[in-house]
Scaffold this motif. Structure first.
Motif, PDB file in Angstrom:
ATOM      1  N   ASP A  81       0.821  -1.204   0.000  1.00  0.00           N
ATOM      2  CA  ASP A  81       0.000   0.000   0.000  1.00  0.00           C
ATOM      3  C   ASP A  81       0.858   1.258   0.000  1.00  0.00           C
ATOM      4  O   ASP A  81       0.434   2.305  -0.499  1.00  0.00           O
ATOM      5  N   ASP A  82       2.066   1.185   0.553  1.00  0.00           N
ATOM      6  CA  ASP A  82       2.978   2.321   0.486  1.00  0.00           C
ATOM      7  C   ASP A  82       3.343   2.618  -0.967  1.00  0.00           C
ATOM      8  O   ASP A  82       3.394   3.777  -1.382  1.00  0.00           O
ATOM      9  N   ALA A  83       3.570   1.559  -1.737  1.00  0.00           N
ATOM     10  CA  ALA A  83       3.877   1.734  -3.154  1.00  0.00           C
ATOM     11  C   ALA A  83       2.679   2.305  -3.894  1.00  0.00           C
ATOM     12  O   ALA A  83       2.812   3.190  -4.757  1.00  0.00           O
ATOM     13  N   ARG A  84       1.508   1.816  -3.562  1.00  0.00           N
ATOM     14  CA  ARG A  84       0.288   2.315  -4.195  1.00  0.00           C
ATOM     15  C   ARG A  84       0.084   3.791  -3.901  1.00  0.00           C
ATOM     16  O   ARG A  84      -0.235   4.585  -4.800  1.00  0.00           O
ATOM     17  N   ALA A  85       0.249   4.177  -2.642  1.00  0.00           N
ATOM     18  CA  ALA A  85       0.052   5.565  -2.242  1.00  0.00           C
ATOM     19  C   ALA A  85       1.015   6.489  -2.981  1.00  0.00           C
ATOM     20  O   ALA A  85       0.622   7.541  -3.494  1.00  0.00           O
ATOM     21  N   ALA A  86       2.281   6.094  -3.030  1.00  0.00           N
ATOM     22  CA  ALA A  86       3.281   6.915  -3.719  1.00  0.00           C
ATOM     23  C   ALA A  86       2.935   7.061  -5.196  1.00  0.00           C
ATOM     24  O   ALA A  86       3.008   8.154  -5.764  1.00  0.00           O
ATOM     25  N   ARG A  87       2.562   5.959  -5.802  1.00  0.00           N
ATOM     26  CA  ARG A  87       2.222   5.981  -7.231  1.00  0.00           C
ATOM     27  C   ARG A  87       1.041   6.900  -7.508  1.00  0.00           C
ATOM     28  O   ARG A  87       1.046   7.671  -8.484  1.00  0.00           O
ATOM     29  N   GLU A  88       0.036   6.872  -6.659  1.00  0.00           N
ATOM     30  CA  GLU A  88      -1.170   7.663  -6.886  1.00  0.00           C
ATOM     31  C   GLU A  88      -0.936   9.166  -6.757  1.00  0.00           C
ATOM     32  O   GLU A  88      -1.641   9.962  -7.374  1.00  0.00           O
ATOM     33  N   VAL A  89       0.052   9.559  -5.950  1.00  0.00           N
ATOM     34  CA  VAL A  89       0.302  10.995  -5.778  1.00  0.00           C
ATOM     35  C   VAL A  89       1.450  11.497  -6.644  1.00  0.00           C
ATOM     36  O   VAL A  89       1.757  12.691  -6.628  1.00  0.00           O
ATOM     37  N   GLY A  90       2.105  10.600  -7.379  1.00  0.00           N
ATOM     38  CA  GLY A  90       3.202  11.013  -8.242  1.00  0.00           C
ATOM     39  C   GLY A  90       4.555  11.043  -7.560  1.00  0.00           C
ATOM     40  O   GLY A  90       5.484  11.713  -8.027  1.00  0.00           O
ATOM     41  N   ALA A  91       4.679  10.320  -6.437  1.00  0.00           N
ATOM     42  CA  ALA A  91       5.953  10.226  -5.728  1.00  0.00           C
ATOM     43  C   ALA A  91       6.626   8.893  -6.060  1.00  0.00           C
ATOM     44  O   ALA A  91       6.053   8.039  -6.732  1.00  0.00           O
ATOM     45  N   HIS A  92       7.843   8.737  -5.585  1.00  0.00           N
ATOM     46  CA  HIS A  92       8.586   7.483  -5.761  1.00  0.00           C
ATOM     47  C   HIS A  92       8.373   6.596  -4.531  1.00  0.00           C
ATOM     48  O   HIS A  92       7.882   7.050  -3.502  1.00  0.00           O
ATOM     49  N   THR A  93       8.785   5.361  -4.661  1.00  0.00           N
ATOM     50  CA  THR A  93       8.686   4.455  -3.520  1.00  0.00           C
ATOM     51  C   THR A  93       9.948   3.611  -3.415  1.00  0.00           C
ATOM     52  O   THR A  93      10.610   3.313  -4.413  1.00  0.00           O
ATOM     53  N   LEU A  94      10.286   3.253  -2.182  1.00  0.00           N
ATOM     54  CA  LEU A  94      11.409   2.366  -1.890  1.00  0.00           C
ATOM     55  C   LEU A  94      10.969   1.528  -0.701  1.00  0.00           C
ATOM     56  O   LEU A  94      10.703   2.060   0.379  1.00  0.00           O
ATOM     57  N   LEU A  95      10.838   0.230  -0.912  1.00  0.00           N
ATOM     58  CA  LEU A  95      10.262  -0.634   0.116  1.00  0.00           C
ATOM     59  C   LEU A  95      11.335  -1.418   0.864  1.00  0.00           C
ATOM     60  O   LEU A  95      12.321  -1.854   0.259  1.00  0.00           O
ATOM     61  N   VAL A  96      11.116  -1.598   2.161  1.00  0.00           N
ATOM     62  CA  VAL A  96      12.043  -2.371   2.987  1.00  0.00           C
ATOM     63  C   VAL A  96      11.411  -3.709   3.337  1.00  0.00           C
ATOM     64  O   VAL A  96      10.233  -3.770   3.706  1.00  0.00           O
ATOM     65  N   ALA A  97      12.200  -4.773   3.227  1.00  0.00           N
ATOM     66  CA  ALA A  97      11.680  -6.126   3.411  1.00  0.00           C
ATOM     67  C   ALA A  97      11.831  -6.613   4.849  1.00  0.00           C
ATOM     68  O   ALA A  97      11.953  -7.814   5.086  1.00  0.00           O
ATOM     69  N   SER A  98      11.794  -5.692   5.794  1.00  0.00           N
ATOM     70  CA  SER A  98      11.968  -6.059   7.201  1.00  0.00           C
ATOM     71  C   SER A  98      10.686  -5.933   8.002  1.00  0.00           C
ATOM     72  O   SER A  98      10.695  -6.138   9.218  1.00  0.00           O
ATOM     73  N   GLY A  99       9.572  -5.623   7.314  1.00  0.00           N
ATOM     74  CA  GLY A  99       8.327  -5.387   8.026  1.00  0.00           C
ATOM     75  C   GLY A  99       7.275  -6.452   7.834  1.00  0.00           C
ATOM     76  O   GLY A  99       7.553  -7.650   7.937  1.00  0.00           O
ATOM     77  N   MET A 100       6.048  -6.024   7.482  1.00  0.00           N
ATOM     78  CA  MET A 100       4.890  -6.897   7.484  1.00  0.00           C
ATOM     79  C   MET A 100       4.606  -7.622   6.176  1.00  0.00           C
ATOM     80  O   MET A 100       3.624  -8.363   6.093  1.00  0.00           O
ATOM     81  N   MET A 101       5.442  -7.440   5.153  1.00  0.00           N
ATOM     82  CA  MET A 101       5.216  -8.152   3.895  1.00  0.00           C
ATOM     83  C   MET A 101       6.508  -8.806   3.418  1.00  0.00           C
ATOM     84  O   MET A 101       7.604  -8.259   3.592  1.00  0.00           O
ATOM     85  N   SER A 102       6.352  -9.961   2.789  1.00  0.00           N
ATOM     86  CA  SER A 102       7.501 -10.687   2.279  1.00  0.00           C
ATOM     87  C   SER A 102       8.150  -9.930   1.134  1.00  0.00           C
ATOM     88  O   SER A 102       7.502  -9.126   0.445  1.00  0.00           O
ATOM     89  N   ARG A 103       9.426 -10.185   0.923  1.00  0.00           N
ATOM     90  CA  ARG A 103      10.153  -9.538  -0.170  1.00  0.00           C
ATOM     91  C   ARG A 103       9.500  -9.844  -1.516  1.00  0.00           C
ATOM     92  O   ARG A 103       9.408  -8.965  -2.382  1.00  0.00           O
ATOM     93  N   GLU A 104       9.025 -11.066  -1.704  1.00  0.00           N
ATOM     94  CA  GLU A 104       8.403 -11.444  -2.973  1.00  0.00           C
ATOM     95  C   GLU A 104       7.190 -10.573  -3.279  1.00  0.00           C
ATOM     96  O   GLU A 104       6.994 -10.127  -4.407  1.00  0.00           O
ATOM     97  N   ARG A 105       6.364 -10.321  -2.276  1.00  0.00           N
ATOM     98  CA  ARG A 105       5.174  -9.499  -2.481  1.00  0.00           C
ATOM     99  C   ARG A 105       5.553  -8.036  -2.733  1.00  0.00           C
ATOM    100  O   ARG A 105       4.911  -7.344  -3.525  1.00  0.00           O
ATOM    101  N   LEU A 106       6.591  -7.563  -2.070  1.00  0.00           N
ATOM    102  CA  LEU A 106       7.049  -6.197  -2.299  1.00  0.00           C
ATOM    103  C   LEU A 106       7.615  -6.040  -3.702  1.00  0.00           C
ATOM    104  O   LEU A 106       7.344  -5.045  -4.394  1.00  0.00           O
ATOM    105  N   GLU A 107       8.378  -7.015  -4.134  1.00  0.00           N
ATOM    106  CA  GLU A 107       8.967  -6.950  -5.471  1.00  0.00           C
ATOM    107  C   GLU A 107       7.898  -6.997  -6.555  1.00  0.00           C
ATOM    108  O   GLU A 107       8.083  -6.468  -7.653  1.00  0.00           O
ATOM    109  N   ALA A 108       6.750  -7.608  -6.233  1.00  0.00           N
ATOM    110  CA  ALA A 108       5.657  -7.693  -7.204  1.00  0.00           C
ATOM    111  C   ALA A 108       5.054  -6.323  -7.509  1.00  0.00           C
ATOM    112  O   ALA A 108       4.335  -6.161  -8.502  1.00  0.00           O
TER     113      ALA A 108
END
Length: 229
Positions: A179-206
């Motif tokens: 959802d962080d990636a979605r939010a950034a995309r919707e407002v025209g910002a960039h995103t950089l996700l960390v794989a240390s939280g609540m979602m697996s790296r595979e799902r973040l990379e998707a």
């Protein structure tokens, strides 16, 4: 010269940090609270690896799938209240992610600015940030002040940036769920996700965006490609 997968972030001047699972290492508290509030519904406890494969927003739909049945409004309200109580009881055992707050100072030294936006309640987040002594690092700290219809961070991010007069194209949102990636995309910002939280790296990379292992790696990548202002 080989292309750096972070080159598109060279124009980033401002980081919007997520809190839970990104700057705050609270995975254990979240999982323990989850299992405690779901036990009365007959749901067996799950481990973190499993939860990281299914957790998502909207939270209501996520929990209904997890429990295998719809939740009445009263049940959902009670579950949320109880979850909050359980989570808060476990907070004293939670610390900051590795490298924090040093990594925040490092980004400031590199000439960048930063703020914090969380989907946890505003009063809760601002209190914790103050308790950890992190307020001086941020130009603004916002938590959830109202419930968005789609339970996404996007609408909150719009207001967060507008209140600071920041151009979204110069912003990267560093968070730990899609959802962080979605939010950034919707407002025209960039995103950089960390794989240390609540979602697996595979799902973040998707999501199609870059993924790193930690806040330290995120700032290192941004600093390396940062172009002169």
């Amino acid at each position: 010269m080989a292309e750096n997968r972070f080159d598109h972030l060279s124009g980033v001047r401002h980081i919007v940090w997520d809190w839970n699972g990104t700057l705050l290492d609270d995975n254990h508290a979240n999982l323990t609270a989850l299992n405690r509030v779901c036990e009365p519904f007959g749901r067996a406890p799950v481990d973190l690896d499993y939860w990281r494969t299914v957790f998502r927003r909207p939270l209501l739909e996520c929990y209904q799938d997890h429990l295998g049945r719809p939740l009445a409004k009263e049940e959902w309200e009670h579950l949320n209240t109880e979850y909050d109580r359980q989570y808060r009881s476990l907070l004293p055992g939670c610390g900051l992610a590795d490298g924090v707050p040093g990594v925040l100072s490092g980004w400031t030294t590199a000439g960048g600015s930063q703020s914090l936006l969380s989907m946890a309640s505003h009063r809760h987040v601002t209190g914790l940030v103050a308790d950890f002594g992190l307020e001086p690092h941020f130009t603004r700290v916002d938590g959830r002040k109202y419930d968005a219809v789609d339970d996404s961070k996007a609408e909150h991010l719009v207001h967060h940036l507008a209140e600071q007069g920041i151009d979204p194209s110069t912003v990267v949102l560093v968070g730990d769920i899609d959802d962080d990636a979605r939010a950034a995309r919707e407002v025209g910002a960039h995103t950089l996700l960390v794989a240390s939280g609540m979602m697996s790296r595979e799902r973040l990379e998707a999501t199609g965006g870059p993924v790193v292992g930690s806040p330290v790696e995120a700032v290192a990548a941004l600093t390396e490609v940062r172009s002169p202002a």
